[in-house]
Design an enzyme around this catalytic site. Structure first.
Site, PDB file in Angstrom:
ATOM      1  CE  LYS A   1      -1.233 -13.095 -10.049  1.00 38.51           C
ATOM      2  NZ  LYS A   1      -2.386 -12.202 -10.246  1.00 38.51           N
TER       3      LYS A   1
ATOM      4  CG  ASP B   1      -4.748  -1.984  -6.711  1.00 37.82           C
ATOM      5  OD1 ASP B   1      -3.664  -2.327  -6.239  1.00 37.82           O
ATOM      6  OD2 ASP B   1      -5.074  -0.775  -6.803  1.00 37.82           O
TER       7      ASP B   1
ATOM      8  CE  LYS C   1      -2.320  -2.646  -9.661  1.00 36.55           C
ATOM      9  NZ  LYS C   1      -1.765  -3.247  -8.438  1.00 36.55           N
TER      10      LYS C   1
HETATM   11  P1  NDP Z   1      -9.251  -1.099  -0.903  1.00 34.22           P
HETATM   12  O1  NDP Z   1     -10.123  -0.578  -1.977  1.00 34.22           O
HETATM   13  O2  NDP Z   1      -9.642  -2.333  -0.189  1.00 34.22           O
HETATM   14  O3  NDP Z   1      -9.004   0.028   0.204  1.00 34.22           O
HETATM   15  C1  NDP Z   1      -8.464   1.254  -0.148  1.00 34.22           C
HETATM   16  C2  NDP Z   1      -8.447   2.156   1.082  1.00 34.22           C
HETATM   17  O4  NDP Z   1      -7.706   3.324   0.776  1.00 34.22           O
HETATM   18  C3  NDP Z   1      -9.825   2.631   1.497  1.00 34.22           C
HETATM   19  O5  NDP Z   1      -9.855   2.849   2.875  1.00 34.22           O
HETATM   20  C4  NDP Z   1      -9.961   3.945   0.732  1.00 34.22           C
HETATM   21  O6  NDP Z   1     -10.863   4.871   1.327  1.00 34.22           O
HETATM   22  C5  NDP Z   1      -8.557   4.478   0.792  1.00 34.22           C
HETATM   23  N1  NDP Z   1      -8.301   5.291  -0.410  1.00 34.22           N
HETATM   24  C6  NDP Z   1      -8.268   4.865  -1.692  1.00 34.22           C
HETATM   25  N2  NDP Z   1      -8.052   5.890  -2.534  1.00 34.22           N
HETATM   26  C7  NDP Z   1      -7.929   6.967  -1.758  1.00 34.22           C
HETATM   27  C8  NDP Z   1      -7.670   8.332  -2.026  1.00 34.22           C
HETATM   28  N3  NDP Z   1      -7.507   8.775  -3.289  1.00 34.22           N
HETATM   29  N4  NDP Z   1      -7.599   9.186  -0.972  1.00 34.22           N
HETATM   30  C9  NDP Z   1      -7.767   8.738   0.305  1.00 34.22           C
HETATM   31  N5  NDP Z   1      -8.015   7.456   0.613  1.00 34.22           N
HETATM   32  C10 NDP Z   1      -8.091   6.592  -0.399  1.00 34.22           C
HETATM   33  O7  NDP Z   1      -7.811  -1.261  -1.595  1.00 34.22           O
HETATM   34  P2  NDP Z   1      -6.576  -2.143  -1.126  1.00 34.22           P
HETATM   35  O8  NDP Z   1      -6.531  -2.213   0.343  1.00 34.22           O
HETATM   36  O9  NDP Z   1      -6.601  -3.399  -1.909  1.00 34.22           O
HETATM   37  O10 NDP Z   1      -5.345  -1.295  -1.678  1.00 34.22           O
HETATM   38  C11 NDP Z   1      -4.732  -0.261  -0.918  1.00 34.22           C
HETATM   39  C12 NDP Z   1      -3.345   0.039  -1.454  1.00 34.22           C
HETATM   40  O11 NDP Z   1      -2.556  -1.166  -1.408  1.00 34.22           O
HETATM   41  C13 NDP Z   1      -3.278   0.509  -2.909  1.00 34.22           C
HETATM   42  O12 NDP Z   1      -2.215   1.414  -3.048  1.00 34.22           O
HETATM   43  C14 NDP Z   1      -2.954  -0.767  -3.669  1.00 34.22           C
HETATM   44  O13 NDP Z   1      -2.351  -0.505  -4.915  1.00 34.22           O
HETATM   45  C15 NDP Z   1      -1.990  -1.429  -2.696  1.00 34.22           C
HETATM   46  N6  NDP Z   1      -1.801  -2.864  -2.855  1.00 34.22           N
HETATM   47  C16 NDP Z   1      -2.870  -3.706  -2.754  1.00 34.22           C
HETATM   48  C17 NDP Z   1      -2.670  -5.069  -2.886  1.00 34.22           C
HETATM   49  C18 NDP Z   1      -3.782  -6.036  -2.673  1.00 34.22           C
HETATM   50  O14 NDP Z   1      -3.482  -7.232  -2.610  1.00 34.22           O
HETATM   51  N7  NDP Z   1      -5.026  -5.625  -2.541  1.00 34.22           N
HETATM   52  C19 NDP Z   1      -1.348  -5.620  -3.214  1.00 34.22           C
HETATM   53  C20 NDP Z   1      -0.280  -4.651  -3.206  1.00 34.22           C
HETATM   54  C21 NDP Z   1      -0.526  -3.310  -3.052  1.00 34.22           C
HETATM   55  P3  NDP Z   1     -12.288   5.132   0.639  1.00 34.22           P
HETATM   56  O15 NDP Z   1     -13.042   3.843   0.833  1.00 34.22           O
HETATM   57  O16 NDP Z   1     -12.844   6.288   1.377  1.00 34.22           O
HETATM   58  O17 NDP Z   1     -12.001   5.419  -0.810  1.00 34.22           O
END
Ligand code: NDP
Length: 447
Positions: free
Chosen positions: A92, A168, A128
């Site tokens: 998962k 993610d 993952k």
């Molecule tokens: P989204 O794609 O919905 O959002 C990601 C956000 O982070 C965007 O605002 C993006 O900005 C920014 N971002 C991503 N990469 C970078 C980077 N290299 N530098 C600066 N900003 C960045 O992703 P999620 O909200 O789903 O995920 C965010 C985090 O949470 C990740 O670390 C993920 O692994 C973790 N996570 C997510 C879960 C989920 O259920 N979705 C569960 C557990 C953890 P921009 O649009 O400009 O790229």
């Protein structure tokens, strides 16, 4: 050999066998750095080579993803699925679509996922996946063609009893819909349990979209409560503005805090009146715009393209964008400005040097493995609803999420205390997650 020497030798072995994967090395060091006390108490774990087994994925799939853009140009991306450990249940863990994705990125996330999932107490293994595809700026039809091509290979490796991906970074409701559609078409099976985070129209569960952000807010609330504090009137900074960030902001506001800043990869905005969530959702979820569009509609807010969102003074920081966004400098700034709690919505957003600053300062620091485990937990609840062809109400689902986060917090707190490190959620999360998965691996024999 002393326990410390054993751990050092295991880390050296992982580094040698997995070259050029710095994030994976970082994740392994972080977990192995905490489990010395367990190895000292239980020598049978080392004898059975449990750590070597946990550091080696059960299976790693790498594949070509060819697709055509709207102009007819052909693109080739690389797809990954790293199935790390299935001792506790089907693999998962989410899929990430981002240009920075390499095998080492997926391995770090998969490794973390094993211990996170174990910590939830739910029957789920860890995996993952993802691709170096960048959905940003692509049309819906291009994203659909990419997802269909990606699933045309991935479908062989997944299934409700085998491996159950979710979203993610870069993979949200739109992408999961296209992925599920292609899976259904190829297999001729309506197998809802093969993916989680699905839309409500085709087998999704209520609160899954909100779960990671809501869960992180609940976890921080528990940490604050353990110190006689609450979110009431706290200034909060959230990084990112994607799925996790948006629902973190929503829940923090409901719990009485005020989120004054958030960001994306182009900069950050500060809104002293509190982030206007309806506006942010319109820009990010509907228009797929940039954070700068926020200030155009909200003149009192300011946009910053230099520096870091962590320069904004706050009581609570909730990093929710990506890995290694908080280094020593950002952590030091946060502590100097009076930050009392950090809850990680993102995976590994703080470097080891940053973590050291938080632990030394004695602030409440909730590592991602614990603080963001609400997302995968609610995925497990979605699997449960799919298996029983049932659909729970929003209120009941949120109540289950809240109970899970309270239990995860308590498990971390009690474990840290048992091992003589009260208040250290890093040690608590790593030891509790490791112990549960190690026990299962031991009982399954040499597999
Ligand atoms: P989204 O794609 O919905 O959002 C990601 C956000 O982070 C965007 O605002 C993006 O900005 C920014 N971002 C991503 N990469 C970078 C980077 N290299 N530098 C600066 N900003 C960045 O992703 P999620 O909200 O789903 O995920 C965010 C985090 O949470 C990740 O670390 C993920 O692994 C973790 N996570 C997510 C879960 C989920 O259920 N979705 C569960 C557990 C953890 P921009 O649009 O400009 O790229």
């Amino acid at each position: 050999m002393s326990v410390q020497q054993q751990v050092d030798s295991l880390i050296a072995q992982v580094l040698r066998r997995n070259p050029a994967e710095p994030e994976f090395h970082q994740a392994v060091r972080e977990v192995l750095g905490s489990i010395g006390p367990v190895l000292a108490k239980r020598p049978e774990l080392a004898e059975a080579k449990i750590i070597e087994r946990l550091c080696e994925p059960e299976r790693q799939v790498i594949f070509r993803v060819p697709w055509e853009d709207d102009r007819g140009e052909v693109h080739i991306n690389r797809g990954f699925r790293v199935e790390f450990n299935s001792a506790l249940g089907p693999y998962k863990g989410g899929l990430r679509f981002h240009p920075s994705v390499l095998l080492g990125t997926v391995k770090f996330l998969g490794f973390e996922q094993v211990f996170k999932n174990a910590l939830t107490g739910l029957p789920i293994g860890g995996a993952k996946g993802g691709s170096d595809f960048d959905p940003k700026g692509r049309s819906d039809r291009e994203v659909m063609r990419f997802c269909q091509s990606f699933m045309t290979e991935l479908y062989r490796h997944v299934g409700e009893h085998t491996d159950v991906p979710a979203g993610d970074i870069g993979v949200g409701g739109r992408e999961l819909g296209y992925l599920f559609g292609q899976y259904k078409r190829i297999t001729n099976r309506y197998e809802s349990g093969v993916l989680t985070g699905k839309g409500l129209a085709y087998g999704g569960a209520r609160v899954r979209t909100e779960a990671t952000g809501y869960g992180c807010a609940f976890f921080v609330e528990e940490m604050l409560c353990a110190r006689g504090e609450s979110f009431d009137s706290k200034r909060v900074v959230v990084s990112g503005s994607g799925n996790v960030s948006i629902y973190t902001i929503e829940k923090v506001h409901q719990l009485g805090g005020r989120v004054v800043a958030c960001s994306d990869s182009s900069g950050y905005v500060v809104d002293e009146k509190g982030i206007d969530l309806d506006l942010l959702r319109q820009i990010k979820e509907v228009e797929r715009g940039r954070i700068g569009d926020y200030v155009a509609a909200r003149p009192d807010a300011t946009l910053h393209s230099e520096g870091s969102v962590y320069d904004v003074p706050c009581d609570v920081a909730m990093p929710s964008a990506t890995h290694n966004e908080i280094g020593r400098a950002e952590a030091t700034t946060l502590v100097r400005n009076g930050c009392i709690a950090v809850g990680e919505g993102a995976n590994m957003p703080t470097t080891p040097e940053g973590v050291e600053v938080f632990l030394q300062a004695g602030i409440a620091y909730g590592p991602g493995k614990a603080a963001n485990s609400g997302g995968v937990s609610t995925s497990a609840l979605e699997m449960q609803q799919n298996a029983s062809r049932d659909s729970w109400s929003f209120e009941y689902s949120e109540q289950r999420l809240r109970e899970i986060m309270t239990n995860v917090h308590e498990r971390c707190r009690a474990t840290a205390e048992e091992f003589g490190m009260p208040g250290n959620y890093v040690a608590g999360a790593n030891i509790a997650g490791f112990t549960r998965v190690a026990d299962a691996v031991l009982e399954l024999g040499l597999i």
